[in-house]
Design an enzyme around this catalytic site. Structure first.
Site, PDB file in Angstrom:
ATOM      1  N   HIS A  16       0.852  -1.191   0.000  1.00 37.28           N
ATOM      2  CA  HIS A  16       0.000   0.000   0.000  1.00 37.28           C
ATOM      3  C   HIS A  16       0.891   1.245   0.000  1.00 37.28           C
ATOM      4  O   HIS A  16       1.689   1.438   0.917  1.00 37.28           O
ATOM      5  CB  HIS A  16      -0.910   0.015   1.233  1.00 37.28           C
ATOM      6  CG  HIS A  16      -1.899  -1.100   1.251  1.00 37.28           C
ATOM      7  ND1 HIS A  16      -3.127  -1.016   0.633  1.00 37.28           N
ATOM      8  CD2 HIS A  16      -1.829  -2.340   1.804  1.00 37.28           C
ATOM      9  CE1 HIS A  16      -3.786  -2.155   0.808  1.00 37.28           C
ATOM     10  NE2 HIS A  16      -3.020  -2.976   1.502  1.00 37.28           N
ATOM     11  N   HIS A 134      -8.605 -10.521  -1.263  1.00 35.05           N
ATOM     12  CA  HIS A 134      -8.617 -10.364   0.190  1.00 35.05           C
ATOM     13  C   HIS A 134      -9.656 -11.359   0.701  1.00 35.05           C
ATOM     14  O   HIS A 134     -10.861 -11.100   0.633  1.00 35.05           O
ATOM     15  CB  HIS A 134      -8.997  -8.939   0.582  1.00 35.05           C
ATOM     16  CG  HIS A 134      -9.022  -8.707   2.065  1.00 35.05           C
ATOM     17  ND1 HIS A 134      -8.171  -7.824   2.701  1.00 35.05           N
ATOM     18  CD2 HIS A 134      -9.784  -9.248   3.052  1.00 35.05           C
ATOM     19  CE1 HIS A 134      -8.417  -7.835   4.010  1.00 35.05           C
ATOM     20  NE2 HIS A 134      -9.387  -8.696   4.235  1.00 35.05           N
TER      21      HIS A 134
END
Length: 340
Positions: A16, A134
């Site tokens: 990220h 995810h």
């Protein structure tokens, strides 16, 4: 005489970088030691069009701090992509990231029902576009990943030519899934190789170790660790390094994410050395990913030695203040040199 290892083109397969000032702070901290990274697309708004993807990549490239680095871009999964949209974007992205709606940071626009978006999976399978997931349900927090394994099983069987990555796995059950289907692979983070839920909340709550999926039981950590140390051919390093400003971590409603980018390589070397598995670190941190995704990162030689590295209490700049994992600690290994 100090021990050392030289790693060829380290890759972070789940990262990220955020955007704006936070991106300006954290991007060079990865780019200086990694050859490339898979960039997560859960911005606000999410990266779900070619225009947004190219714009985000341009901003990343402008903030590398002079480092040689390849950002592997991703689409945020939408159930209404057309074949034309995917065809236009394919050469610019490594894959598409599926988030169950509301499962983690900035995932409100995610998928609510797997079976409702199967036409997109079929297009991805036919076009050779990998799916990154995810993998959590909305059940009891300790069981969310385990419950989602049924979905992996279903997808792997129904779309056997669709390459599916189980992102940031945290359980022994997920490790076992790697050997069940040829088209499954996985990433695992640094923190899930080291900590359990006890480290997060067993004593005083440590907000800087709180992430999603949460750390699990000792037996889960052991299964993950053994798979990484043995360089399981379908397991890759993905830091899930997820920076948040200090005020978003040390507060009521603590944001989920552990920031590990600046220390990941040194800490992995220390961990693999502790278990006498340094020779397997190259496969875990680069070779497996290159083979599984067919990427060819730029040559970058990162030499790590067993000399002390004092982890800063925080990384600051661009009006940001981010606390890393192991803040204030001294690691036993450090990055000695980087050559391109």
């Amino acid at each position: 005489m100090p021990k050392e290892i030289t790693l060829r083109s380290p890759l972070d397969m789940h990262l990220h970088l955020r955007d704006g000032d936070m991106m300006k702070l954290v991007t060079p901290l990865t780019a200086e030691t990694f050859s490339g990274a898979v960039i997560m697309p859960n911005l606000v708004p999410p990266v779900d069009s070619l225009e947004l993807l190219l714009g985000y990549k341009e901003r990343i490239m402008a903030n590398l701090g002079g480092n040689q680095f390849d950002p592997y871009m991703m689409f945020f999964f939408r159930g209404d992509y057309t074949e034309a949209q995917l065809a236009a974007a394919k050469e610019h992205m490594l894959g598409i990231k599926l988030y169950p709606a509301g499962a983690t940071t900035n995932s409100e626009a995610g998928v609510k029902a797997i079976d409702a978006v199967e036409p997109v999976f079929k297009m991805m399978e036919e076009m050779g576009i990998p799916l990154m997931v995810h993998g959590e349900t909305h059940g009891f927090v300790m069981d969310r990943e385990k419950e989602f394994l049924e979905s992996y099983d279903y997808l792997a069987k129904k779309f056997p030519k669709l390459n599916i990555t189980m992102e940031h796995i945290t359980t022994a059950d997920a490790v076992a899934m790697l050997d069940k289907h040829e088209n499954l692979r996985a990433t695992v983070t640094l923190q899930h190789l080291i900590i359990t839920l006890d480290d997060v909340a067993g004593g005083m709550l440590d907000p800087h170790l709180f992430c999603k999926p949460i750390a699990k039981r000792p037996e889960d950590r052991e299964a993950l660790l053994q798979a990484a140390l043995s360089a399981h051919p379908k397991l890759m390093f993905g830091s899930d390094s997820a920076p948040h400003p200090l005020e978003k971590k040390e507060c009521c409603g603590c944001a989920a994410g552990v920031f590990t980018a600046p220390l990941a390589i040194a800490r992995l070397a220390q961990l693999f050395d502790k278990h006498d598995k340094l020779d397997n670190l190259q496969a875990f941190i680069s070779d497996n990913a290159q083979r599984l995704y067919g990427v060819q990162p730029a040559e970058k030689l990162v030499t790590v030695t067993n000399s002390p590295f004092e982890v800063p209490a925080a990384y600051q700049g661009h009006n940001q203040n981010v606390v890393p994992m192991h803040a204030g600690d001294t690691l036993e290994w450090s990055v000695n040199s980087v050559k391109v």
